[in-house]
Scaffold this motif. Structure first.
Motif, PDB file in Angstrom:
ATOM      1  N   PRO A  67     -18.445  23.575  47.398  1.00 54.11           N
ATOM      2  CA  PRO A  67     -18.318  23.424  48.847  1.00 54.11           C
ATOM      3  C   PRO A  67     -18.797  22.059  49.324  1.00 54.11           C
ATOM      4  CG  PRO A  67     -20.271  24.721  48.309  1.00 54.11           C
ATOM      5  CD  PRO A  67     -19.570  24.439  47.002  1.00 54.11           C
ATOM      6  N   GLY A  68     -18.173  21.574  50.372  1.00 51.97           N
ATOM      7  CA  GLY A  68     -18.632  20.354  51.030  1.00 51.97           C
ATOM      8  C   GLY A  68     -19.432  20.748  52.266  1.00 51.97           C
ATOM      9  N   VAL A  69     -20.552  20.066  52.482  1.00 52.64           N
ATOM     10  CA  VAL A  69     -21.395  20.362  53.653  1.00 52.64           C
ATOM     11  C   VAL A  69     -21.615  19.058  54.411  1.00 52.64           C
ATOM     12  CG1 VAL A  69     -23.757  20.986  54.348  1.00 52.64           C
ATOM     13  CG2 VAL A  69     -22.563  22.368  52.631  1.00 52.64           C
ATOM     14  N   MET A  70     -21.352  19.099  55.716  1.00 52.61           N
ATOM     15  CA  MET A  70     -21.565  17.887  56.528  1.00 52.61           C
ATOM     16  C   MET A  70     -22.454  18.222  57.719  1.00 52.61           C
ATOM     17  SD  MET A  70     -19.057  14.971  57.860  1.00 52.61           S
ATOM     18  CE  MET A  70     -18.192  15.722  59.198  1.00 52.61           C
ATOM     19  N   PRO A  71     -23.692  17.745  57.708  1.00 52.39           N
ATOM     20  CA  PRO A  71     -24.582  18.044  58.833  1.00 52.39           C
ATOM     21  C   PRO A  71     -24.025  17.467  60.141  1.00 52.39           C
ATOM     22  CG  PRO A  71     -25.794  16.995  57.030  1.00 52.39           C
ATOM     23  CD  PRO A  71     -24.336  16.891  56.700  1.00 52.39           C
ATOM     24  N   ILE A  72     -24.089  18.281  61.178  1.00 50.51           N
ATOM     25  CA  ILE A  72     -23.652  17.808  62.502  1.00 50.51           C
ATOM     26  C   ILE A  72     -24.699  16.851  63.062  1.00 50.51           C
ATOM     27  CG2 ILE A  72     -23.378  18.554  64.916  1.00 50.51           C
ATOM     28  CD1 ILE A  72     -22.047  21.095  63.880  1.00 50.51           C
ATOM     29  N   LEU A  73     -24.227  15.723  63.603  1.00 45.67           N
ATOM     30  CA  LEU A  73     -25.168  14.800  64.250  1.00 45.67           C
ATOM     31  C   LEU A  73     -25.175  15.018  65.765  1.00 45.67           C
ATOM     32  CD1 LEU A  73     -24.512  11.536  62.216  1.00 45.67           C
ATOM     33  CD2 LEU A  73     -26.468  13.073  62.054  1.00 45.67           C
ATOM     34  N   ASN A  74     -23.987  15.225  66.318  1.00 42.96           N
ATOM     35  CA  ASN A  74     -23.888  15.581  67.738  1.00 42.96           C
ATOM     36  C   ASN A  74     -22.509  16.178  67.997  1.00 42.96           C
ATOM     37  OD1 ASN A  74     -21.978  13.384  68.555  1.00 42.96           O
ATOM     38  ND2 ASN A  74     -23.696  12.112  67.872  1.00 42.96           N
ATOM     39  N   LEU A  75     -22.363  16.849  69.128  1.00 42.02           N
ATOM     40  CA  LEU A  75     -21.135  17.594  69.402  1.00 42.02           C
ATOM     41  C   LEU A  75     -19.911  16.681  69.489  1.00 42.02           C
ATOM     42  CD1 LEU A  75     -19.733  20.258  69.969  1.00 42.02           C
ATOM     43  CD2 LEU A  75     -20.371  20.044  72.377  1.00 42.02           C
ATOM     44  N   LYS A  76     -20.085  15.558  70.168  1.00 39.92           N
ATOM     45  CA  LYS A  76     -18.950  14.657  70.383  1.00 39.92           C
ATOM     46  C   LYS A  76     -18.359  14.185  69.044  1.00 39.92           C
ATOM     47  CE  LYS A  76     -18.105  10.737  73.346  1.00 39.92           C
ATOM     48  NZ  LYS A  76     -18.747   9.652  74.028  1.00 39.92           N
ATOM     49  N   LEU A  77     -19.245  13.755  68.171  1.00 36.98           N
ATOM     50  CA  LEU A  77     -18.802  13.263  66.867  1.00 36.98           C
ATOM     51  C   LEU A  77     -18.193  14.416  66.048  1.00 36.98           C
ATOM     52  CD1 LEU A  77     -18.739  10.821  64.968  1.00 36.98           C
ATOM     53  CD2 LEU A  77     -20.996  11.474  64.142  1.00 36.98           C
ATOM     54  N   ALA A  78     -18.863  15.558  66.076  1.00 36.37           N
ATOM     55  CA  ALA A  78     -18.371  16.710  65.299  1.00 36.37           C
ATOM     56  C   ALA A  78     -16.974  17.093  65.770  1.00 36.37           C
ATOM     57  CB  ALA A  78     -19.328  17.892  65.447  1.00 36.37           C
ATOM     58  N   GLU A  79     -16.763  17.064  67.090  1.00 28.55           N
ATOM     59  CA  GLU A  79     -15.441  17.444  67.614  1.00 28.55           C
ATOM     60  C   GLU A  79     -14.378  16.435  67.213  1.00 28.55           C
ATOM     61  OE1 GLU A  79     -16.340  18.058  71.744  1.00 28.55           O
ATOM     62  OE2 GLU A  79     -16.036  20.228  71.517  1.00 28.55           O
ATOM     63  N   SER A  80     -14.729  15.159  67.269  1.00 31.65           N
ATOM     64  CA  SER A  80     -13.696  14.161  66.964  1.00 31.65           C
ATOM     65  C   SER A  80     -13.317  14.206  65.482  1.00 31.65           C
ATOM     66  CB  SER A  80     -14.096  12.770  67.439  1.00 31.65           C
ATOM     67  OG  SER A  80     -14.940  12.161  66.509  1.00 31.65           O
ATOM     68  N   ILE A  81     -14.280  14.445  64.611  1.00 34.06           N
ATOM     69  CA  ILE A  81     -13.925  14.504  63.187  1.00 34.06           C
ATOM     70  C   ILE A  81     -13.170  15.794  62.895  1.00 34.06           C
ATOM     71  CG2 ILE A  81     -14.773  14.323  60.805  1.00 34.06           C
ATOM     72  CD1 ILE A  81     -17.374  13.206  61.921  1.00 34.06           C
ATOM     73  N   ALA A  82     -13.639  16.885  63.506  1.00 34.70           N
ATOM     74  CA  ALA A  82     -13.016  18.189  63.236  1.00 34.70           C
ATOM     75  C   ALA A  82     -11.529  18.159  63.584  1.00 34.70           C
ATOM     76  CB  ALA A  82     -13.723  19.278  64.021  1.00 34.70           C
ATOM     77  N   ALA A  83     -11.185  17.441  64.645  1.00 30.39           N
ATOM     78  CA  ALA A  83      -9.787  17.402  65.085  1.00 30.39           C
ATOM     79  C   ALA A  83      -8.895  16.740  64.046  1.00 30.39           C
ATOM     80  CB  ALA A  83      -9.692  16.645  66.406  1.00 30.39           C
ATOM     81  N   THR A  84      -9.457  15.822  63.266  1.00 31.66           N
ATOM     82  CA  THR A  84      -8.610  15.109  62.306  1.00 31.66           C
ATOM     83  C   THR A  84      -8.601  15.768  60.927  1.00 31.66           C
ATOM     84  OG1 THR A  84     -10.420  13.668  61.660  1.00 31.66           O
ATOM     85  CG2 THR A  84      -8.980  12.854  63.397  1.00 31.66           C
ATOM     86  N   CYS A  85      -9.566  16.639  60.667  1.00 29.37           N
ATOM     87  CA  CYS A  85      -9.576  17.174  59.300  1.00 29.37           C
ATOM     88  C   CYS A  85      -9.548  18.692  59.239  1.00 29.37           C
ATOM     89  CB  CYS A  85     -10.727  16.602  58.500  1.00 29.37           C
ATOM     90  SG  CYS A  85     -12.276  17.262  59.016  1.00 29.37           S
ATOM     91  N   GLY A  86      -9.396  19.337  60.380  1.00 28.57           N
ATOM     92  CA  GLY A  86      -9.139  20.772  60.351  1.00 28.57           C
ATOM     93  C   GLY A  86     -10.339  21.645  60.029  1.00 28.57           C
ATOM     94  N   ALA A  87     -11.545  21.178  60.379  1.00 27.05           N
ATOM     95  CA  ALA A  87     -12.716  22.046  60.221  1.00 27.05           C
ATOM     96  C   ALA A  87     -13.143  22.470  61.617  1.00 27.05           C
ATOM     97  CB  ALA A  87     -13.839  21.282  59.530  1.00 27.05           C
ATOM     98  N   SER A  88     -13.153  23.775  61.868  1.00 30.69           N
ATOM     99  CA  SER A  88     -13.420  24.206  63.241  1.00 30.69           C
ATOM    100  C   SER A  88     -14.930  24.297  63.509  1.00 30.69           C
ATOM    101  CB  SER A  88     -12.771  25.560  63.499  1.00 30.69           C
ATOM    102  OG  SER A  88     -13.311  26.507  62.612  1.00 30.69           O
ATOM    103  N   ILE A  89     -15.268  24.217  64.786  1.00 29.83           N
ATOM    104  CA  ILE A  89     -16.672  24.376  65.185  1.00 29.83           C
ATOM    105  C   ILE A  89     -16.797  25.767  65.813  1.00 29.83           C
ATOM    106  CG2 ILE A  89     -18.539  23.447  66.605  1.00 29.83           C
ATOM    107  CD1 ILE A  89     -17.009  20.760  66.506  1.00 29.83           C
ATOM    108  N   PRO A  90     -17.527  26.663  65.163  1.00 29.60           N
ATOM    109  CA  PRO A  90     -17.627  28.019  65.694  1.00 29.60           C
ATOM    110  C   PRO A  90     -18.202  28.020  67.121  1.00 29.60           C
ATOM    111  CG  PRO A  90     -18.606  27.881  63.495  1.00 29.60           C
ATOM    112  CD  PRO A  90     -18.316  26.482  63.932  1.00 29.60           C
ATOM    113  N   GLU A  91     -17.766  28.951  67.937  1.00 30.93           N
ATOM    114  CA  GLU A  91     -18.154  28.987  69.349  1.00 30.93           C
ATOM    115  C   GLU A  91     -19.679  29.004  69.545  1.00 30.93           C
ATOM    116  OE1 GLU A  91     -15.512  28.018  71.109  1.00 30.93           O
ATOM    117  OE2 GLU A  91     -17.160  27.767  72.549  1.00 30.93           O
ATOM    118  N   PRO A  92     -20.420  29.843  68.789  1.00 31.55           N
ATOM    119  CA  PRO A  92     -21.889  29.849  68.993  1.00 31.55           C
ATOM    120  C   PRO A  92     -22.509  28.481  68.701  1.00 31.55           C
ATOM    121  CG  PRO A  92     -21.202  31.700  67.591  1.00 31.55           C
ATOM    122  CD  PRO A  92     -19.993  30.848  67.789  1.00 31.55           C
ATOM    123  N   VAL A  93     -21.952  27.769  67.725  1.00 32.91           N
ATOM    124  CA  VAL A  93     -22.472  26.435  67.391  1.00 32.91           C
ATOM    125  C   VAL A  93     -22.162  25.470  68.531  1.00 32.91           C
ATOM    126  CG1 VAL A  93     -22.193  24.474  65.797  1.00 32.91           C
ATOM    127  CG2 VAL A  93     -22.297  26.807  64.893  1.00 32.91           C
TER     128      VAL A  93
END
Ligand SMILES: Cc1cc2nc3c(=O)[nH]c(=O)nc-3n(C[C@H](O)[C@H](O)[C@H](O)COP(=O)(O)OP(=O)(O)OC[C@H]3O[C@@H](n4cnc5c(N)ncnc54)[C@H](O)[C@@H]3O)c2cc1C
Length: 292
Positions: free
Chosen positions: A204-230
């Motif tokens: 498995p690959g694990v990428m610690p979230i640094l902040n929401l904005k960055l996590a959202e922008s990367i997630a949009a390009t690589c298809g990893a979703s951010i669960p709602e509670p997170v």
């Protein structure tokens, strides 16, 4: 060393860090510090990214050589073959070979942003085509990429797993996955792959979230979703409180790793984004708990 031997035989789970080559002097300074900090943790392996269309070919080669020869680390060099033809494949892989790199993770890559880029007439369409081409010509220990939530362009997670099986049949000896923030995606993915007869190690690959904005922008390009509670918890942290967001990412990453390791994964790749703080904190915590 053929990295798959380590994945298969090591008593404790392996861990590794992904680095990408720097494009500016400032990024280079940052990368140097990150490499210093993270290699001090004695990872089992490190990985080096390869820019679309060969854009970082020289930087990737230099970084892989430095990690291998100066730092004595086991390197997995990624090779993204989108648009590249046999001469370019041979140049890139030959460069790694010359520096003693024994492990290559073969990915298709995506179209380069450079509008002037023209695919080679003999370039290949999928990672499986690249593996089929590379396997008989080189002695590397080859790996491939997996997507616990399904690749963004995949028809369905099931079809994506079918194509993963094809990559293994054509030479991939281990899989490293994209990151995810809900381990259920990974566990279900491994089940889908095993059901298709894939027996190779899946890390498995694990990428610690640094902040929401960055996590959202990367997630949009690589298809990893951010669960709602997170998302909800991160959204409640004031944007300027960078430490609170990073601490949240560390807690989440540590919880994910503990659960993955308890489930018996052969190892973990940490996506570092060339940052060391969160990743080293997670590794130190896991080590303190005797898990790595
Ligand atoms: C661990 C890891 C490392 C990575 N490193 C890099 C890097 O260094 N540089 C970089 O540019 N990118 C990198 N990527 C990103 C990767 O290049 C992209 O995600 C790319 O879009 C897909 O690459 P792939 O090898 O998974 O492609 P493929 O396995 O070829 O799959 C691409 C898509 O095609 C579908 N597909 C596959 N085979 C067939 C077929 N025969 N018929 C129809 N559909 C098919 C798949 O379901 C998928 O949707 C990495 C990804 C991961 C997870």
């Amino acid at each position: 060393m053929r990295i798959v031997d380590r994945f298969r035989t090591q008593q404790k789970p392996c861990f590794g860090f992904e680095f990408f080559p720097a494009k500016t002097p400032k990024a280079q300074e940052n990368l140097d510090r990150t490499v210093e900090k993270l290699t001090a943790l004695a990872p089992d392996f490190v990985t080096v990214t390869f820019g679309a269309g060969g854009s970082t070919r020289e930087g990737s080669r230099q970084l892989a050589a430095r990690l291998k020869q100066e730092k004595g680390l086991e390197v997995i060099a990624y090779f993204a073959g989108y648009g590249l033809g046999p001469p370019e494949i041979s140049e890139a892989l030959g460069g790694y070979s010359e520096h003693g790199v024994e492990n290559i993770l073969v990915v298709r890559g995506d179209p380069p942003r450079d509008p002037a880029f023209r695919p080679h007439a003999e370039s290949m369409v999928y990672a499986s085509d690249l593996l089929e081409y590379i396997r008989p010509r080189y002695a590397f220990c080859l790996g491939a990429a997996g997507y616990p939530e399904g690749h963004l362009q995949a028809e369905s997670p099931d079809r994506d797993a079918d194509f993963l099986k094809r990559k293994v049949d054509l030479g991939a000896e281990y899989i490293i996955t994209n990151y995810f923030y809900d381990n259920r995606y990974f566990f279900d993915y491994v089940e889908r792959c095993r059901a298709r007869g894939v027996t190779v190690p899946i890390l498995p690959g694990v990428m610690p979230i640094l902040n929401l904005k960055l996590a959202e922008s990367i997630a949009a390009t690589c298809g990893a979703s951010i669960p709602e509670p997170v998302r909800t918890k991160l959204a409640a942290i004031p944007e300027e409180d960078k430490k609170a967001s990073a601490d949240f990412g560390i807690e989440l990453g540590e919880r994910q790793c503990r659960e993955l390791l308890a489930a018996g994964v052969p190892g973990i790749l940490f996506y570092t984004m060339d940052r060391w703080e969160s990743v080293s904190e997670i590794v130190n915590r896991l080590r303190a708990g005797g898990l790595l």
